[in-house]
Design a protein around this motif. Sequence first.
Motif, mmCIF file in Angstrom:
data_model
loop_
_atom_site.group_PDB
_atom_site.id
_atom_site.type_symbol
_atom_site.label_atom_id
_atom_site.label_comp_id
_atom_site.label_asym_id
_atom_site.label_seq_id
_atom_site.Cartn_x
_atom_site.Cartn_y
_atom_site.Cartn_z
ATOM 1 N N GLU A 48 0.805 -1.219 0.000
ATOM 2 C CA GLU A 48 0.000 0.000 0.000
ATOM 3 C C GLU A 48 0.840 1.271 0.000
ATOM 4 O OE1 GLU A 48 -3.405 0.442 -0.268
ATOM 5 O OE2 GLU A 48 -3.253 -1.688 -0.746
ATOM 6 N N ALA A 49 2.118 1.140 0.314
ATOM 7 C CA ALA A 49 2.983 2.316 0.479
ATOM 8 C C ALA A 49 2.939 3.198 -0.763
ATOM 9 C CB ALA A 49 4.412 1.884 0.782
ATOM 10 N N PRO A 50 2.884 4.487 -0.564
ATOM 11 C CA PRO A 50 2.983 5.237 0.688
ATOM 12 C C PRO A 50 1.647 5.428 1.397
ATOM 13 C CG PRO A 50 2.929 6.793 -1.107
ATOM 14 C CD PRO A 50 2.841 5.402 -1.718
ATOM 15 N N ASP A 51 0.589 4.786 0.901
ATOM 16 C CA ASP A 51 -0.726 4.946 1.523
ATOM 17 C C ASP A 51 -0.832 4.152 2.820
ATOM 18 O OD1 ASP A 51 -1.568 6.629 -0.536
ATOM 19 O OD2 ASP A 51 -2.267 4.939 -1.745
ATOM 20 N N GLU A 52 -1.938 4.370 3.497
ATOM 21 C CA GLU A 52 -2.188 3.737 4.793
ATOM 22 C C GLU A 52 -3.220 2.619 4.640
ATOM 23 O OE1 GLU A 52 -1.974 7.589 7.720
ATOM 24 O OE2 GLU A 52 -3.824 7.292 6.586
ATOM 25 N N LEU A 53 -3.262 1.771 5.652
ATOM 26 C CA LEU A 53 -4.316 0.772 5.778
ATOM 27 C C LEU A 53 -4.939 0.909 7.156
ATOM 28 C CD1 LEU A 53 -2.873 -2.552 4.293
ATOM 29 C CD2 LEU A 53 -4.802 -1.212 3.430
ATOM 30 N N ARG A 54 -6.241 0.756 7.194
ATOM 31 C CA ARG A 54 -6.921 0.733 8.492
ATOM 32 C C ARG A 54 -6.727 -0.636 9.118
ATOM 33 N NH1 ARG A 54 -12.756 3.337 8.503
ATOM 34 N NH2 ARG A 54 -12.488 2.671 10.647
ATOM 35 N N PHE A 55 -6.852 -0.687 10.433
ATOM 36 C CA PHE A 55 -6.645 -1.919 11.188
ATOM 37 C C PHE A 55 -7.504 -3.057 10.637
ATOM 38 C CE2 PHE A 55 -7.429 -4.955 14.552
ATOM 39 C CZ PHE A 55 -6.195 -5.106 15.145
ATOM 40 N N ALA A 56 -8.799 -2.807 10.457
ATOM 41 C CA ALA A 56 -9.706 -3.875 10.007
ATOM 42 C C ALA A 56 -9.327 -4.380 8.619
ATOM 43 C CB ALA A 56 -11.154 -3.371 10.023
ATOM 44 N N GLU A 57 -8.929 -3.487 7.728
ATOM 45 C CA GLU A 57 -8.523 -3.901 6.385
ATOM 46 C C GLU A 57 -7.241 -4.720 6.442
ATOM 47 O OE1 GLU A 57 -8.440 -4.593 2.374
ATOM 48 O OE2 GLU A 57 -10.103 -3.931 3.634
ATOM 49 N N LEU A 58 -6.307 -4.303 7.271
ATOM 50 C CA LEU A 58 -5.056 -5.044 7.439
ATOM 51 C C LEU A 58 -5.352 -6.439 7.968
ATOM 52 C CD1 LEU A 58 -2.024 -4.832 7.158
ATOM 53 C CD2 LEU A 58 -1.938 -3.709 9.362
ATOM 54 N N ARG A 59 -6.259 -6.537 8.916
ATOM 55 C CA ARG A 59 -6.619 -7.852 9.465
ATOM 56 C C ARG A 59 -7.239 -8.746 8.399
ATOM 57 N NH1 ARG A 59 -10.833 -9.655 13.984
ATOM 58 N NH2 ARG A 59 -10.110 -11.778 14.171
ATOM 59 N N ARG A 60 -8.074 -8.184 7.535
ATOM 60 C CA ARG A 60 -8.680 -8.972 6.445
ATOM 61 C C ARG A 60 -7.620 -9.476 5.472
ATOM 62 N NH1 ARG A 60 -12.985 -5.491 7.174
ATOM 63 N NH2 ARG A 60 -12.194 -3.847 5.821
ATOM 64 N N ARG A 61 -6.555 -8.709 5.283
ATOM 65 C CA ARG A 61 -5.539 -9.073 4.294
ATOM 66 C C ARG A 61 -4.482 -10.044 4.826
ATOM 67 N NH1 ARG A 61 -4.067 -3.746 0.741
ATOM 68 N NH2 ARG A 61 -6.189 -3.015 0.414
ATOM 69 N N VAL A 62 -4.459 -10.270 6.128
ATOM 70 C CA VAL A 62 -3.483 -11.194 6.722
ATOM 71 C C VAL A 62 -4.247 -12.413 7.233
ATOM 72 C CG1 VAL A 62 -1.640 -11.495 8.428
ATOM 73 C CG2 VAL A 62 -1.970 -9.254 7.351
ATOM 74 N N PRO A 63 -4.408 -13.430 6.405
ATOM 75 C CA PRO A 63 -5.201 -14.600 6.781
ATOM 76 C C PRO A 63 -4.669 -15.281 8.040
ATOM 77 C CG PRO A 63 -4.599 -14.679 4.445
ATOM 78 C CD PRO A 63 -3.830 -13.552 5.065
ATOM 79 N N GLY A 64 -5.593 -15.604 8.934
ATOM 80 C CA GLY A 64 -5.235 -16.367 10.123
ATOM 81 C C GLY A 64 -4.786 -15.546 11.317
ATOM 82 N N ILE A 65 -4.543 -14.256 11.150
ATOM 83 C CA ILE A 65 -4.073 -13.459 12.287
ATOM 84 C C ILE A 65 -5.271 -13.061 13.146
ATOM 85 C CG2 ILE A 65 -4.158 -11.175 11.174
ATOM 86 C CD1 ILE A 65 -1.433 -10.614 12.621
ATOM 87 N N SER A 66 -5.107 -13.182 14.442
ATOM 88 C CA SER A 66 -6.167 -12.758 15.354
ATOM 89 C C SER A 66 -6.068 -11.249 15.575
ATOM 90 C CB SER A 66 -6.036 -13.481 16.693
ATOM 91 O OG SER A 66 -4.871 -13.032 17.371
#
Length: 137
Positions: A48-66
């Motif tokens: 995404e750089a240099p843009d940002e990601l919101r927490f919820a979007e980041l969580r959706r993109r990292v499978p399996g992470i709590s």
Amino acid sequence: MTTSRPGEPSRRPGERGDVLNPLCPTRQLLDRIGTKWTSMTVKMLAEEAPDELRFAELRRRVPGISQKMLSVTLQSLVRDGLVARRVESTVPPAVHYRLTELGLSLEGPLAALRVWAETHMPEIDRNNQLADESPPE
């Protein structure tokens, strides 16, 4: 560069520590950046750089992470200065993350490690299969 902690001998800037010593700050940093969650989080933020990601979007993109593990990973990355955190004062607050320049410099080495793993995974799998099939010593 390795820094010392209270009670440890001081080091001159640029002097290397002893990575085999459990108290070595470099070893402690390697412990933090060497996790699968750190590697995946940095990869997603780098895409995404240099843009940002919101927490919820980041969580959706990292499978399996709590949620907790992502939170702990991001806190560590922010503390080390690898990730910048921005909070919007909305209800609920919107929290955004992006890689800093330092964090972007970590993506290259982590990407190289991912490529190495993908390249050598068939050989590693074969070795594991052979080890599983061979009788115990």
